[in-house]
Design an enzyme around this catalytic site. Structure first.
Site, PDB file in Angstrom:
ATOM      1  N   ASP A 101      72.118  62.582  35.551  1.00 13.02           N
ATOM      2  CA  ASP A 101      70.711  62.451  35.930  1.00 13.02           C
ATOM      3  C   ASP A 101      70.073  63.848  35.860  1.00 13.02           C
ATOM      4  O   ASP A 101      70.455  64.746  36.625  1.00 13.02           O
ATOM      5  CB  ASP A 101      70.629  61.910  37.373  1.00 13.02           C
ATOM      6  CG  ASP A 101      69.306  61.224  37.663  1.00 13.02           C
ATOM      7  OD1 ASP A 101      69.316  60.217  38.393  1.00 13.02           O
ATOM      8  OD2 ASP A 101      68.269  61.688  37.143  1.00 13.02           O
ATOM      9  N   ASP A 202      64.697  62.129  35.065  1.00 10.34           N
ATOM     10  CA  ASP A 202      63.925  61.833  36.277  1.00 10.34           C
ATOM     11  C   ASP A 202      62.432  62.123  36.062  1.00 10.34           C
ATOM     12  O   ASP A 202      62.072  63.190  35.569  1.00 10.34           O
ATOM     13  CB  ASP A 202      64.466  62.731  37.401  1.00 10.34           C
ATOM     14  CG  ASP A 202      63.889  62.389  38.746  1.00 10.34           C
ATOM     15  OD1 ASP A 202      64.096  61.268  39.208  1.00 10.34           O
ATOM     16  OD2 ASP A 202      63.192  63.247  39.334  1.00 10.34           O
ATOM     17  N   GLU A 244      62.789  58.046  33.015  1.00 14.10           N
ATOM     18  CA  GLU A 244      62.111  57.298  34.087  1.00 14.10           C
ATOM     19  C   GLU A 244      60.623  57.535  33.923  1.00 14.10           C
ATOM     20  O   GLU A 244      60.169  58.688  33.989  1.00 14.10           O
ATOM     21  CB  GLU A 244      62.560  57.774  35.469  1.00 14.10           C
ATOM     22  CG  GLU A 244      61.874  57.006  36.596  1.00 14.10           C
ATOM     23  CD  GLU A 244      62.023  57.666  37.948  1.00 14.10           C
ATOM     24  OE1 GLU A 244      62.155  58.898  38.005  1.00 14.10           O
ATOM     25  OE2 GLU A 244      61.994  56.948  38.968  1.00 14.10           O
ATOM     26  N   HIS A 318      68.303  53.148  42.912  1.00 20.10           N
ATOM     27  CA  HIS A 318      68.491  53.781  44.227  1.00 20.10           C
ATOM     28  C   HIS A 318      67.172  53.950  44.978  1.00 20.10           C
ATOM     29  O   HIS A 318      67.163  54.400  46.136  1.00 20.10           O
ATOM     30  CB  HIS A 318      69.171  55.130  44.040  1.00 20.10           C
ATOM     31  CG  HIS A 318      68.337  56.062  43.221  1.00 20.10           C
ATOM     32  ND1 HIS A 318      68.132  55.891  41.866  1.00 20.10           N
ATOM     33  CD2 HIS A 318      67.595  57.118  43.569  1.00 20.10           C
ATOM     34  CE1 HIS A 318      67.321  56.822  41.427  1.00 20.10           C
ATOM     35  NE2 HIS A 318      66.982  57.575  42.433  1.00 20.10           N
ATOM     36  N   ASP A 319      66.049  53.635  44.308  1.00 24.01           N
ATOM     37  CA  ASP A 319      64.725  53.754  44.952  1.00 24.01           C
ATOM     38  C   ASP A 319      64.160  52.396  45.349  1.00 24.01           C
ATOM     39  O   ASP A 319      63.092  52.334  45.969  1.00 24.01           O
ATOM     40  CB  ASP A 319      63.702  54.370  43.973  1.00 24.01           C
ATOM     41  CG  ASP A 319      64.013  55.808  43.613  1.00 24.01           C
ATOM     42  OD1 ASP A 319      63.669  56.204  42.489  1.00 24.01           O
ATOM     43  OD2 ASP A 319      64.605  56.528  44.454  1.00 24.01           O
TER      44      ASP A 319
HETATM   45  O1  TEU Z   1      61.647  58.734  41.607  1.00 25.29           O
HETATM   46  C1  TEU Z   1      60.325  58.802  41.136  1.00 25.29           C
HETATM   47  C2  TEU Z   1      59.415  58.226  42.128  1.00 25.29           C
HETATM   48  O2  TEU Z   1      58.245  58.462  42.129  1.00 25.29           O
HETATM   49  C3  TEU Z   1      60.001  57.347  43.136  1.00 25.29           C
HETATM   50  O3  TEU Z   1      60.301  58.182  44.225  1.00 25.29           O
HETATM   51  C4  TEU Z   1      59.037  56.267  43.513  1.00 25.29           C
HETATM   52  O4  TEU Z   1      57.748  56.725  43.469  1.00 25.29           O
HETATM   53  C5  TEU Z   1      59.275  55.872  44.902  1.00 25.29           C
HETATM   54  O5  TEU Z   1      60.646  55.951  45.101  1.00 25.29           O
HETATM   55  C6  TEU Z   1      58.793  54.456  45.056  1.00 25.29           C
HETATM   56  O6  TEU Z   1      59.508  53.896  46.115  1.00 25.29           O
HETATM   57  C7  TEU Z   1      62.505  59.731  41.097  1.00 25.29           C
HETATM   58  C8  TEU Z   1      63.875  59.500  41.708  1.00 25.29           C
HETATM   59  O7  TEU Z   1      64.370  58.242  41.261  1.00 25.29           O
HETATM   60  C9  TEU Z   1      63.699  59.529  43.205  1.00 25.29           C
HETATM   61  O8  TEU Z   1      64.931  59.190  43.866  1.00 25.29           O
HETATM   62  C10 TEU Z   1      63.260  60.934  43.601  1.00 25.29           C
HETATM   63  O9  TEU Z   1      62.974  60.940  44.997  1.00 25.29           O
HETATM   64  C11 TEU Z   1      61.987  61.338  42.838  1.00 25.29           C
HETATM   65  O10 TEU Z   1      62.014  61.023  41.462  1.00 25.29           O
HETATM   66  C12 TEU Z   1      61.812  62.841  42.902  1.00 25.29           C
HETATM   67  O11 TEU Z   1      62.843  63.436  42.140  1.00 25.29           O
END
Ligand code: TEU
Ligand code: CA
Length: 544
Positions: A101, A202, A244, A318-319
């Site tokens: 990642d 990311d 992403e 994971h989000d």
């Molecule tokens: O996530 C991008 C992001 O914007 C997400 O955090 C999303 O907006 C939010 O989770 C909606 O619930 C990426 C990664 O996947 C995330 O884990 C990181 O926190 C973020 O970028 C910053 O690196």
């Protein structure tokens, strides 16, 4: 430029691991690389072809590793560089590639680049980040961080603000700076030399930004930067690369996944993911999902990228909250609905992603106290909404549905203490249902969600129609049934699913059987065939 490489990732199924919650090997309650190595046989049994690891590089863990302070060191909590090299080798023995990642939109504020940058305006690293002159308490503009609060942080010694789209400990990198870009490319090439099989990028559509104009996504130079990144690194190997891109639409995705290989293999776009969010509000403001909207959205991506791009296929990461709790039924029809959602997704064209525990039907967690949550986004939202006058009950209800920690409770391996995840105290409490939802019990049960995923993965390997076939949505306006046909040459398959807990009359199936008298179930989430013209609660099948 024609991309002559074998596009192995078009036939692949990818498994995402959130390392800190996957398997602990040394009893400190945090998952690690040695733990992952010990679970490679499980992944081989499932049949996946590659593993995407959420970040394991050195990090102060302000955002659980998405705040990297050294892109080429493994954080000691996860293990060592040697552990990573062994993981790559051991995975290779099982024909599993390792995808890292890459967090290139921002670094940690503890990265040496930032430590240098904030020393002075003429430090050679100063312009690796985004600064604005100003005066204390008067922000350059009212831009906000994704995690709440202003996106500008004051540095008194410099009388400047730095820009951070995420936490204050995640300063945005300045991609306008060619020196920065070159350092990033050289770092990636060194990881490629170590034998990684690919990268997940990311928030890659946020690297081209202009905070003045409040542009933080899809900036004017975005594709120029991505094409340079791809040319200088990825195209020198035979990698899978997935960006992403929360801001992607189909037109942009055609650039990102251009078959000429000029950018990425594919992107994660989130149009389907946003459909249960109230228009113009935040993810916490939930609206009922419209199946018709979901069908039309997914059908649009299937048909408009066919032959001119490539889709990723996912429900979870994971989000995101766990799909069986979000759009399935994690109570009465837990097993049927988890299998139905998997059938729908894996029948489509694209590369499917399985998030750790999805193959077991892991569900959202209903923590009762904010103290049980750990995610920075969740904790900031709680504080902000208390200030805004929301009740604790309202906030906890939103968290139960949408907190990122729903996806981050430890992997449920067995019914034993801590689900076999750790011999120590887990960094986050487990979901209490691990006594019934766990890998050991599901591997023993031939009718389990685990074995169903295993069958789906095998099906994609056996039948090229899943990879190459075109897509046609049926019953477009039907609010209960999601059905589509895949066609390759003279072969046709029907994917049909009841998205509800009601018994639904489905004449489509009788018509299908009339026109395909020798049709058979390629996969079915009920043990008996039932009445061909009716769909039972969350019943799903693929007929070939
Ligand atoms: O996530 C991008 C992001 O914007 C997400 O955090 C999303 O907006 C939010 O989770 C909606 O619930 C990426 C990664 O996947 C995330 O884990 C990181 O926190 C973020 O970028 C910053 O690196
Ligand atoms: Ca550990």
């Amino acid at each position: 430029m024609e991309n002559k490489k074998d596009l192995w990732w078009k036939q692949a199924v990818i498994y995402q691991i959130y390392p800190r919650s996957f398997q602990d090997s040394n009893g400190d309650g945090i998952g690690d690389l040695k733990g992952i190595i010990s679970r490679l046989d499980y992944l081989e049994e499932l049949g996946i072809n590659a593993v995407w690891l959420s970040p394991v590089c050195q990090s102060p863990q302000d955002d659980n590793g998405y705040d990297i302070s050294d892109y080429e060191k493994i954080d000691p909590m996860f293990g060592s560089l040697q552990d990573m090299e062994i993981l790559i080798q051991e995975a290779e023995k099982r024909k599993i590639k390792i995808i890292l990642d890459l967090v290139l939109n921002h670094s940690s504020d503890e990265h040496k680049w930032f430590q240098e940058a904030k020393k002075s305006k003429d430090n050679p690293y100063h312009d690796y980040y985004v600064w604005r002159d100003g005066e204390e308490g008067v922000y350059p503009n009212e831009m906000e961080s994704v995690f709440g609060g202003p996106a500008w942080e004051w540095v008194p010694e410099l009388k400047q603000y730095y820009f951070h789209q995420f936490s204050v400990k995640q300063p945005d990198l300045n991609w306008e700076n060619p020196k920065l870009r070159r350092e990033i490319y050289d770092m990636i090439l060194r990881w490629m030399d170590k034998g990684v099989g690919g990268f997940r990028l990311d928030v890659i559509d946020q690297i081209a930004k202009d905070p003045e104009l409040k542009v933080t996504c899809n900036g004017p130079r975005l594709h120029e930067f991505i094409q340079e990144l791809s040319r200088e690194t990825f195209q020198k190997g035979n990698l899978i690369t997935v960006g992403e891109a929360w801001g992607a639409d189909v037109e942009r995705a055609k650039l990102y996944s251009n078959p000429d290989g000029s950018e990425f293999s594919m992107v994660f776009q989130f149009e389907h993911i946003g459909l249960d969010q109230e228009e113009g509000k935040t993810k916490w403001d939930i609206a009922p999902l419209s199946l018709v909207k979901l069908k039309k959205t997914m059908a649009k991506w299937q048909t408009e990228l066919h032959d001119c791009g490539w889709n990723s296929l996912f429900w979870n990461n994971h989000d995101l909250p766990r799909i069986v709790s979000r759009w399935g039924n994690d109570k009465k029809y837990w097993k049927e609905s988890a299998k139905m959602l998997a059938t729908l997704l894996h029948g489509m064209q694209g590369t499917p992603y399985i998030y750790q525990g999805e193959e077991l039907g892991m569900t959202n967690v209903d923590f009762q106290d904010i103290g049980q949550y750990q995610d920075i986004e969740t904790l900031n939202m709680y504080k902000q909404r208390i200030r805004e006058g929301y009740t604790k009950e309202e906030i906890m209800e939103s968290l139960h549905k949408k907190s990122r920690d729903n996806a981050r409770t430890p992997m449920q391996w067995s019914h034993e203490k801590n689900a076999g995840f750790t011999t120590g105290t887990p960094w986050m409490e487990l979901n209490k249902n691990y006594e019934t939802v766990n890998a050991v019990s599901e591997m023993e049960d031939p009718d389990s969600i685990f074995h169903y995923y295993k069958k789906l993965i095998q099906l994609r390997k056996d039948q090229s129609i899943f990879v190459n076939g075109d897509f046609r949505l049926l019953l477009e306006e039907d609010e209960s049934v999601f059905a589509y046909v895949r066609t390759e040459g003279t072969q046709e398959i029907l994917v049909c699913a009841n998205f509800t807990e009601n018994i639904i009359d489905c004449p489509l199936l009788r018509q299908w059987e009339k026109h395909h008298p020798e049709t058979k179930y390629l996969i079915h989430n009920y043990e008996d065939e039932g009445d061909i013209g009716k769909l039972r609660p969350y019943e799903a099948m693929i007929l070939g």
